[in-house]
Scaffold this active site. Structure first.
Site, PDB file in Angstrom:
ATOM      1  N   GLY A 284     -18.607  58.283  -7.920  1.00 18.24           N
ATOM      2  CA  GLY A 284     -18.946  59.665  -8.215  1.00 18.24           C
ATOM      3  C   GLY A 284     -19.225  60.510  -6.862  1.00 18.24           C
TER       4      GLY A 284
ATOM      5  N   ASP B 121     -26.399  51.582   3.928  1.00 18.25           N
ATOM      6  CA  ASP B 121     -25.680  52.146   2.942  1.00 18.25           C
ATOM      7  C   ASP B 121     -25.979  52.661   1.666  1.00 18.25           C
ATOM      8  OD1 ASP B 121     -23.838  51.821   5.101  1.00 18.25           O
ATOM      9  OD2 ASP B 121     -22.791  50.083   4.315  1.00 18.25           O
TER      10      ASP B 121
END
Length: 523
Positions: free
Chosen positions: A425, A290
């Site tokens: 983001g 991840d």
């Protein structure tokens, strides 16, 4: 003199106030005009303390300057001693009062009080807050221990073996208005206790003059914040032979190095590195699938010397970021920051001008900013994710929960604080890409701040700039469409590089193919 609306550090008397407010049974008499009493708000508002700082102001006014201000100083000193009954008295002057030259410290020493009096001569026009805090702690330590210098033998780090007890250490440097100092102390005490090491004194935070006199009961000193404690640690080493640590335990690698440094100084067996690494989730998270997209992310770092250096090491060695900017406002730590920047092949930025920092940030085009409260404002203006890692800070950076920066739990907190803005983001970019789908509407809540990011405004501003592109270059529809697919936090850099490429190749119109070619060229 320089006029500015923001400063990273206050004058040195604010540093003295930090030490006085951090300690017990100490009072600080400050010769200052009425306007300098603003500093109280730093402790009641930012630190959210339930009591005022132990400071008495002489609060002279313009009309007092025609009379004897020295008598006003003596009157306030006498009243403060009678009312607060401190065990040690600090006496100093603010930047304005320094011009009058009343010498309040000398006046206090001539009043016949039966207590240690520390005369603080802090040059307000050449030094700043952290230096003032360091000098105050140094002068206080020196005053309270100077009588024991001649009679005391040099302290051996192995003395604990001779006395048949567990080794003792002092934790020096934490203070009010420091970044997460309260929680850092708890975390470091816990780590030391796990290693069979007792904490003798924590100072200045929570210490009294009696505790300062007990510093020499420990074998070594832990210099937790060099900006505040290094001068005192050097004096204790010079006069009592007390060794002190140099490693700041921020991040996994530094925490392991810190534990090993303490063990070496106290002659304790070294610990297993792999066993220590498992105490924090950061190493596994940063290696997990991840987190692969974090590798190579561009990060800009600015703060006090201690936290900026530690952040650079964590970013580069533990999270795989690319450090594209490193700097500090702490001139006392400039040499160490420059050395770290050199190792990272970047130029160190040493300044207390926030506009210079914002300009450097803009040129570096980072994907994440690690800085102070001011860098958060600058990053928000530039549309870049930001995490606060250093003072000066806002009240939101003084959490009620346990949130250290040091040790194992500190590494967990750092991972969350740094990585989550990047995740947000990425999410923002995905929403930007699919904004035409019916599930999404403009004006959705942004994770980058308290206001939504209007993507249309970003694109419109880009289009306006395109009309004034370098050398008359024009962006075609296909070029603009492809540019909108670039994540917003690096879009400006991609646009600039593409235009540079077009000028270099003599291409008058930028299409999607030109953008691809430019990407290949710069990569």
């Amino acid at each position: 003199m320089e006029l500015t609306l923001w400063t990273y550090e206050g004058p040195p008397h604010v540093g003295a106030m930090r030490i006085a407010s951090s300690m017990k049974d100490i009072h600080y008499v400050l010769h200052a005009p009425q306007g300098d009493t603003y500093a109280d708000l730093l402790f009641t508002m930012i630190e959210r303390r339930g009591q005022r700082p132990p400071v008495t102001y002489t609060t002279f006014q313009a009309r007092d300057l025609g009379g004897d201000t020295a008598e006003l100083v003596k009157k306030n000193i006498k009243e403060a001693v009678e009312r607060f009954k401190p065990k040690t008295l600090l006496v100093g002057e603010s930047c304005t009062a320094e011009l009058i030259q009343d010498q309040p410290g000398a006046l206090a020493k001539g009043m016949g009080f039966d207590m240690p009096i520390v005369n603080l001569e802090l040059p307000a026009y050449s030094k700043k807050e952290n230096w003032g805090a360091s000098e105050t702690f140094y002068q206080l330590t020196r005053t309270l221990l100077k009588e024991k210098v001649s009679s005391s033998e040099k302290i051996s780090p192995l003395r604990w073996k001779e006395l048949g007890r567990r080794p003792k250490v002092n934790i020096l440097g934490p203070s009010l208005l420091g970044f997460r100092c309260r929680d850092d102390v708890i975390e470091i005490q816990r780590i030391l206790s796990e290693q069979g090491i007792d904490t003798n004194v924590v100072a200045p935070l929570g210490a009294s003059p009696d505790d300062i006199e007990r510093l020499i009961d420990a074998e070594i000193n832990i210099c937790l914040y060099p900006e505040i404690a290094e001068a005192s640690c050097e004096w204790l080493k010079r006069n009592f032979g007390m060794e002190y640590t140099n490693t700041i335990p921020i991040g996994i690698k530094n925490t392991i190095e810190f534990i090993n440094e303490v063990h070496k100084k106290l002659d304790l067996p070294l610990t297993n590195k792999e066993e220590l690494e498992n105490k924090s989730k950061l190493p596994w998270y940063s290696k997990s699938v991840d987190s692969n997209y974090l590798t190579g992310k561009r990060v800009f770092i600015f703060g006090d010397g201690t936290h900026a250096i530690a952040a650079a090491k964590i970013a580069k060695e533990e999270l795989g970021f690319e450090v594209v900017g490193l700097g500090t406002y702490s001139r006392e730590m400039a040499r160490q920051v420059r050395a770290t920047a050199k190792d990272l092949n970047v130029e160190a930025l040493i300044t207390n001008n926030y506009l210079e920092v914002e300009d450097a940030m803009k040129k570096a085009a980072p994907e994440l900013v690690l800085g102070t409260q001011m860098e958060r404002h600058s990053a928000k203006r530039l549309g870049i994710p930001c995490s606060v890692i250093s003072t000066p800070m806002h009240v939101q950076d003084v959490p009620a929960r346990y949130s250290p920066q040091m040790g194992w739990e500190g590494a967990n907190v750092i991972f969350d604080d740094w990585v989550h803005p990047l995740m947000m983001g990425l999410e923002e970019h995905l929403i930007d890409m699919f904004k035409h789908d019916f599930e999404f509407v403009d004006g959705h809540q942004s994770h980058l701040g308290h206001t939504a990011t209007n993507t249309n405004n970003i694109l419109n501003s880009d289009e306006k700039k395109e009309k004034n592109s370098k050398e008359g270059i024009i962006w075609t529809e296909s070029g603009r469409a492809e540019l909108t697919k670039v994540p917003f936090f690096v879009r400006g850099k991609v646009k600039t590089n593409t235009e540079k490429y077009a000028i270099l190749r003599g291409i008058p119109e930028i299409s999607d193919e030109t953008l691809y070619d430019a990407k290949a060229y710069f990569n």
